[in-house]
Design a protein around this motif. Structure first.
Motif, PDB file in Angstrom:
ATOM      1  N   ALA A  52       1.000  -1.300  -0.065  1.00 52.80           N
ATOM      2  CA  ALA A  52      -0.203   0.501  -0.078  1.00 52.80           C
ATOM      3  C   ALA A  52       0.819   1.622   0.330  1.00 52.80           C
ATOM      4  O   ALA A  52       2.268   0.650   0.284  1.00 52.80           O
ATOM      5  N   ASN A  53      -0.255   2.424  -0.583  1.00 55.07           N
ATOM      6  CA  ASN A  53       0.762   3.723  -0.565  1.00 55.07           C
ATOM      7  C   ASN A  53      -0.073   4.385   0.469  1.00 55.07           C
ATOM      8  O   ASN A  53      -1.219   4.097   0.783  1.00 55.07           O
ATOM      9  N   LEU A  54       0.813   5.437   1.675  1.00 58.43           N
ATOM     10  CA  LEU A  54      -0.195   6.027   2.273  1.00 58.43           C
ATOM     11  C   LEU A  54       0.646   7.858   2.155  1.00 58.43           C
ATOM     12  O   LEU A  54       1.938   7.772   2.414  1.00 58.43           O
ATOM     13  N   GLU A  55      -0.388   8.917   2.238  1.00 61.16           N
ATOM     14  CA  GLU A  55       0.422  10.041   2.234  1.00 61.16           C
ATOM     15  C   GLU A  55      -0.156  10.699   3.149  1.00 61.16           C
ATOM     16  O   GLU A  55      -1.516  10.760   3.079  1.00 61.16           O
ATOM     17  N   ILE A  56       0.484  11.543   3.838  1.00 55.27           N
ATOM     18  CA  ILE A  56      -0.367  12.613   5.423  1.00 55.27           C
ATOM     19  C   ILE A  56       0.554  14.170   4.778  1.00 55.27           C
ATOM     20  O   ILE A  56       1.420  13.800   4.962  1.00 55.27           O
ATOM     21  N   ASP A  57      -0.901  14.560   4.546  1.00 48.77           N
ATOM     22  CA  ASP A  57      -0.053  16.442   3.990  1.00 48.77           C
ATOM     23  C   ASP A  57      -0.887  17.013   4.975  1.00 48.77           C
ATOM     24  O   ASP A  57      -1.911  17.317   5.720  1.00 48.77           O
ATOM     25  N   PHE A  58       0.067  17.508   5.710  1.00 47.22           N
ATOM     26  CA  PHE A  58       0.264  19.149   6.692  1.00 47.22           C
ATOM     27  C   PHE A  58       0.772  20.284   6.480  1.00 47.22           C
ATOM     28  O   PHE A  58       0.482  21.416   7.334  1.00 47.22           O
ATOM     29  N   SER A  59       0.750  20.326   5.394  1.00 50.43           N
ATOM     30  CA  SER A  59       0.696  21.532   4.163  1.00 50.43           C
ATOM     31  C   SER A  59      -0.450  22.681   5.007  1.00 50.43           C
ATOM     32  O   SER A  59      -0.576  24.206   4.974  1.00 50.43           O
ATOM     33  N   GLU A  60      -1.116  22.200   5.016  1.00 53.09           N
ATOM     34  CA  GLU A  60      -2.562  23.370   5.259  1.00 53.09           C
ATOM     35  C   GLU A  60      -2.532  23.217   6.833  1.00 53.09           C
ATOM     36  O   GLU A  60      -4.306  24.175   7.297  1.00 53.09           O
ATOM     37  N   TYR A  61      -2.310  22.822   7.931  1.00 55.44           N
ATOM     38  CA  TYR A  61      -2.633  23.178   9.183  1.00 55.44           C
ATOM     39  C   TYR A  61      -2.721  23.781   9.758  1.00 55.44           C
ATOM     40  O   TYR A  61      -3.538  24.306  10.898  1.00 55.44           O
ATOM     41  N   GLU A  62      -1.790  24.832   9.390  1.00 55.83           N
ATOM     42  CA  GLU A  62      -1.354  26.172  10.012  1.00 55.83           C
ATOM     43  C   GLU A  62      -2.062  27.060   9.564  1.00 55.83           C
ATOM     44  O   GLU A  62      -2.670  27.908  10.611  1.00 55.83           O
ATOM     45  N   SER A  63      -2.839  27.093   8.315  1.00 56.02           N
ATOM     46  CA  SER A  63      -3.182  27.918   7.889  1.00 56.02           C
ATOM     47  C   SER A  63      -4.639  28.031   7.952  1.00 56.02           C
ATOM     48  O   SER A  63      -5.620  28.754   8.042  1.00 56.02           O
ATOM     49  N   GLU A  64      -4.888  26.106   8.034  1.00 49.78           N
ATOM     50  CA  GLU A  64      -6.648  26.493   8.054  1.00 49.78           C
ATOM     51  C   GLU A  64      -7.116  25.134   8.656  1.00 49.78           C
ATOM     52  O   GLU A  64      -8.522  24.653   8.963  1.00 49.78           O
ATOM     53  N   ASN A  65      -6.057  24.587   9.364  1.00 48.71           N
ATOM     54  CA  ASN A  65      -6.274  23.727  10.216  1.00 48.71           C
ATOM     55  C   ASN A  65      -7.061  22.288   9.738  1.00 48.71           C
ATOM     56  O   ASN A  65      -7.878  21.327   9.821  1.00 48.71           O
ATOM     57  N   LEU A  66      -6.292  22.328   9.087  1.00 48.28           N
ATOM     58  CA  LEU A  66      -7.012  20.868   8.057  1.00 48.28           C
ATOM     59  C   LEU A  66      -5.739  20.182   7.293  1.00 48.28           C
ATOM     60  O   LEU A  66      -4.012  20.242   7.611  1.00 48.28           O
ATOM     61  N   ILE A  67      -6.046  18.741   7.879  1.00 51.82           N
ATOM     62  CA  ILE A  67      -5.925  17.535   7.336  1.00 51.82           C
ATOM     63  C   ILE A  67      -5.375  17.054   6.363  1.00 51.82           C
ATOM     64  O   ILE A  67      -6.578  16.597   6.120  1.00 51.82           O
ATOM     65  N   LEU A  68      -4.275  16.360   5.211  1.00 53.18           N
ATOM     66  CA  LEU A  68      -5.271  16.189   4.040  1.00 53.18           C
ATOM     67  C   LEU A  68      -4.580  13.853   4.795  1.00 53.18           C
ATOM     68  O   LEU A  68      -3.333  14.576   4.336  1.00 53.18           O
ATOM     69  N   SER A  69      -5.109  13.369   3.664  1.00 51.73           N
ATOM     70  CA  SER A  69      -4.518  12.090   3.599  1.00 51.73           C
ATOM     71  C   SER A  69      -4.604  11.218   2.050  1.00 51.73           C
ATOM     72  O   SER A  69      -5.911  11.297   2.429  1.00 51.73           O
ATOM     73  N   ARG A  70      -3.828  10.722   1.559  1.00 49.71           N
ATOM     74  CA  ARG A  70      -4.654   9.894   0.276  1.00 49.71           C
ATOM     75  C   ARG A  70      -3.766   8.374   0.917  1.00 49.71           C
ATOM     76  O   ARG A  70      -2.651   8.239   1.669  1.00 49.71           O
ATOM     77  N   GLY A  71      -4.746   7.242   0.757  1.00 47.98           N
ATOM     78  CA  GLY A  71      -4.210   6.059   0.612  1.00 47.98           C
ATOM     79  C   GLY A  71      -4.626   5.443  -0.647  1.00 47.98           C
ATOM     80  O   GLY A  71      -5.642   5.202  -1.098  1.00 47.98           O
ATOM     81  N   GLU A  72      -3.650   3.933  -0.794  1.00 52.23           N
ATOM     82  CA  GLU A  72      -4.138   2.946  -1.738  1.00 52.23           C
ATOM     83  C   GLU A  72      -3.744   1.690  -1.100  1.00 52.23           C
ATOM     84  O   GLU A  72      -2.427   1.634  -1.277  1.00 52.23           O
ATOM     85  N   THR A  73      -3.682   0.946  -2.194  1.00 52.49           N
ATOM     86  CA  THR A  73      -3.628  -0.399  -1.871  1.00 52.49           C
ATOM     87  C   THR A  73      -2.728  -1.084  -3.124  1.00 52.49           C
ATOM     88  O   THR A  73      -3.423   0.159  -4.101  1.00 52.49           O
ATOM     89  N   THR A  74      -1.961  -1.694  -3.603  1.00 54.20           N
ATOM     90  CA  THR A  74      -0.677  -1.462  -4.597  1.00 54.20           C
ATOM     91  C   THR A  74      -0.776  -3.095  -5.002  1.00 54.20           C
ATOM     92  O   THR A  74      -0.441  -3.706  -3.755  1.00 54.20           O
ATOM     93  N   GLY A  75       0.200  -3.544  -5.347  1.00 55.85           N
ATOM     94  CA  GLY A  75       0.508  -4.698  -5.858  1.00 55.85           C
ATOM     95  C   GLY A  75      -0.409  -5.928  -5.824  1.00 55.85           C
ATOM     96  O   GLY A  75      -1.547  -5.792  -6.432  1.00 55.85           O
ATOM     97  N   LEU A  76       0.053  -7.479  -5.545  1.00 61.67           N
ATOM     98  CA  LEU A  76      -0.565  -7.859  -5.349  1.00 61.67           C
ATOM     99  C   LEU A  76      -2.447  -7.836  -4.141  1.00 61.67           C
ATOM    100  O   LEU A  76      -3.499  -8.866  -4.467  1.00 61.67           O
TER     101      LEU A  76
END
Length: 127
Positions: A52-76
Motif C-alpha cells: 500500500a501507499n499512504l500520504e499524509i499532508d500537513f501543509s494546510e494545518y497551520e493556515s486552515e487547521n486541515l490535515i489531508l491524507s490519501r491511501g491505496e492498496t498496491t501490488g498483489l
C-alpha cells in the motif's frame, strides 16, 4: 530522503490497515518513508512485495487547521482488497469540534463517511 522504518503495531498502520482489512498482515510489514516538509509519503511492503501507499499532508494545518491524507492498496494486495481513499480532518478550535471526511472506492463500491467529533460529545455521523 528515504528511510526504512519497522513499525509492527504503530498507530498509522492500525488506522490504515483497519480501513484496508489488512491488519493481520501488519506484523511483517515495513514502511519506506519519504519526507518533504509537511508531506509524509509511506510505501508499505510485506517482505519485498508492495502492499500500500499512504500520504499524509500537513501543509494546510497551520493556515486552515486541515490535515489531508490519501491511501491505496498496491501490488498483489490490490487483488485481495482493491481500495483507495482520500481523507480530510478539519479542526475547528473555536467551535470545539473535528470534522472527519472520507471518500473512497472499496472494490468498485463508493464509500463516503462524514463524522463530527465534538469535545465532550459522542461522535455524530453526518453521512
Amino acid at each position: 530522503m528515504i528511510t526504512r522504518l519497522e513499525y509492527p503495531f504503530s498507530f498509522i498502520f492500525s488506522i490504515f490497515f483497519l480501513n484496508f482489512g489488512l491488519l493481520p498482515l501488519s506484523n511483517s510489514l515495513s514502511a519506506g518513508l519519504t519526507y518533504n516538509e509537511d508531506v509524509y509519503q509511506y510505501k508499505f511492503t510485506w517482505g519485498f512485495l508492495p502492499v500500500a501507499n499512504l500520504e499524509i499532508d500537513f501543509s494546510e494545518y497551520e493556515s486552515e487547521n486541515l490535515i489531508l491524507s490519501r491511501g491505496e492498496t498496491t501490488g498483489l494486495s490490490r487483488l485481495l482488497k482493491n481500495y483507495s481513499a482520500r481523507v480530510s480532518l478539519k479542526i475547528d478550535p473555536a467551535q470545539r469540534f473535528k470534522l472527519y471526511e472520507l471518500s473512497g472506492l472499496d472494490r468498485g463500491s463508493k464509500e463516503v463517511r462524514k463524522i463530527r467529533f465534538g469535545y465532550g460529545q459522542p461522535p455524530q455521523l453526518l453521512e
